[in-house]
Design a protein around this motif. Structure first.
Motif, PDB file in Angstrom:
ATOM      1  N   LYS A 152      61.832  21.143  41.268  1.00  0.00           N
ATOM      2  CA  LYS A 152      60.707  21.045  40.333  1.00  0.00           C
ATOM      3  C   LYS A 152      61.168  20.403  39.017  1.00  0.00           C
ATOM      4  CE  LYS A 152      58.112  25.029  42.118  1.00  0.00           C
ATOM      5  NZ  LYS A 152      56.971  24.245  42.623  1.00  0.00           N
ATOM      6  N   CYS A 168      59.446  16.279  46.894  1.00  0.00           N
ATOM      7  CA  CYS A 168      58.170  16.860  47.336  1.00  0.00           C
ATOM      8  C   CYS A 168      58.315  17.431  48.746  1.00  0.00           C
ATOM      9  CB  CYS A 168      57.075  15.798  47.321  1.00  0.00           C
ATOM     10  SG  CYS A 168      56.548  15.270  45.690  1.00  0.00           S
ATOM     11  N   GLN A 171      60.370  20.704  48.865  1.00  0.00           N
ATOM     12  CA  GLN A 171      59.600  21.838  48.341  1.00  0.00           C
ATOM     13  C   GLN A 171      58.594  22.322  49.387  1.00  0.00           C
ATOM     14  OE1 GLN A 171      58.527  21.938  43.986  1.00  0.00           O
ATOM     15  NE2 GLN A 171      59.172  19.789  44.114  1.00  0.00           N
ATOM     16  N   TRP A 187      52.455  20.479  48.708  1.00  0.00           N
ATOM     17  CA  TRP A 187      53.549  19.530  48.506  1.00  0.00           C
ATOM     18  C   TRP A 187      53.593  18.452  49.593  1.00  0.00           C
ATOM     19  CZ3 TRP A 187      55.697  18.703  44.098  1.00  0.00           C
ATOM     20  CH2 TRP A 187      55.719  19.726  43.140  1.00  0.00           C
ATOM     21  N   LYS A 190      50.847  16.116  48.671  1.00  0.00           N
ATOM     22  CA  LYS A 190      51.208  15.312  47.494  1.00  0.00           C
ATOM     23  C   LYS A 190      52.108  14.153  47.898  1.00  0.00           C
ATOM     24  CE  LYS A 190      53.598  15.606  43.030  1.00  0.00           C
ATOM     25  NZ  LYS A 190      52.568  14.820  42.300  1.00  0.00           N
TER      26      LYS A 190
END
Length: 247
Positions: A152, A168, A171, A187, A190
């Motif tokens: 992060k 990403c 995660q 995630w 994303k």
């Protein structure tokens, strides 16, 4: 004298006949009573048999339910184990590539100090590759919570960096491993939205499809899994197997 003897015999015979008649007359009652008891016994046995059959049916249904739940528990355990194995395989595969990129970036920096080859904690003096490698090494060492924080932090500093798509993805993997499906979905989605040209897209499609399926949304899961299965590599193989097992 003969008449008196005949009369006496008649008197003796009448009670005997009456007694015989009474015996004959009482027989139907005894028969009916016996039949009634027999019928009652049959009804009791029938009721007991029906009760036993009902209990056996309930036991059979309960056994089937227990077996079904056992299979589901085994499936979930195997799924979690598969996630661990898959995560370990991917981490091991990428380690050398990440280390190589980290060393290349380090050699390009204009610094007079000698850099250590051991994993270092995140700091402002580290390069982008070093920060990603530090987060990745934490994941490889199974320090998943610390690794999550590090990924992060990397994305905050490098939202469009060289390793942003990978950050990403990892995660999403960590949240999937922790069975935190909404965060995993966020995630993976994303990655697909922000980095459509990343080489992690096939993996993300497979994992996002799996997350949707685990959440009970087969309508969204299947197109993603079909898309992943149509490709090549491990993600395609895993997607094909997942479709075979669950659809």
């Amino acid at each position: 004298m003969l008449k008196r003897a005949i009369a006496l015999m008649c008197c003796i015979a009448v009670p005997a006949v009456e007694a015989q008649v009474r015996v004959v007359d009482s027989s139907p009652q005894n028969v009916r009573s016996g039949v009634s008891r027999q019928q009652e016994s049959i009804e009791q046995k029938t009721e007991s048999y029906n009760q036993i059959q009902s209990l056996l049916q309930e036991v059979s249904e309960l056994r089937a339910l227990v077996e079904e739940q056992g299979h589901e528990i085994s499936r979930l355990k195997q799924l979690q184990l598969d996630n661990y194995v898959d995560l370990d395989r991917r981490v091991s595969f990428l380690t050398n590539n990440v280390k190589s990129k980290s060393l290349d970036a380090a050699s390009s920096e204009s610094s007079s100090s000698e850099e250590s080859s051991a994993p270092a904690p995140l700091s402002n003096g580290m390069s982008e590759a070093d920060e990603y490698k530090a987060a990745y090494d934490l994941l490889r060492q199974r320090q998943v919570d610390q690794s999550l924080v590090a990924f992060k932090e990397y994305l905050k500093k490098y939202p469009s960096g060289e390793f942003a798509a990978n950050s990403c993805y990892w995660q999403g993997e960590i949240y999937l491993l922790k069975n935190q499906l909404p965060q995993a979905r966020e995630w993976f989605a994303k990655l697909l939205q922000d980095f459509p040209d990343s080489n992690k897209v096939p993996d993300a499609k497979f994992k996002l499809g799996k997350v949707y399926h685990l959440q009970g949304d087969k309508k969204r899961a299947k197109p993603l899994l079909d898309d992943a299965a149509s490709g090549v590599g491990d993600s395609a193989r895993l997607a094909k197997q997942y479709l075979k097992d669950n659809f």
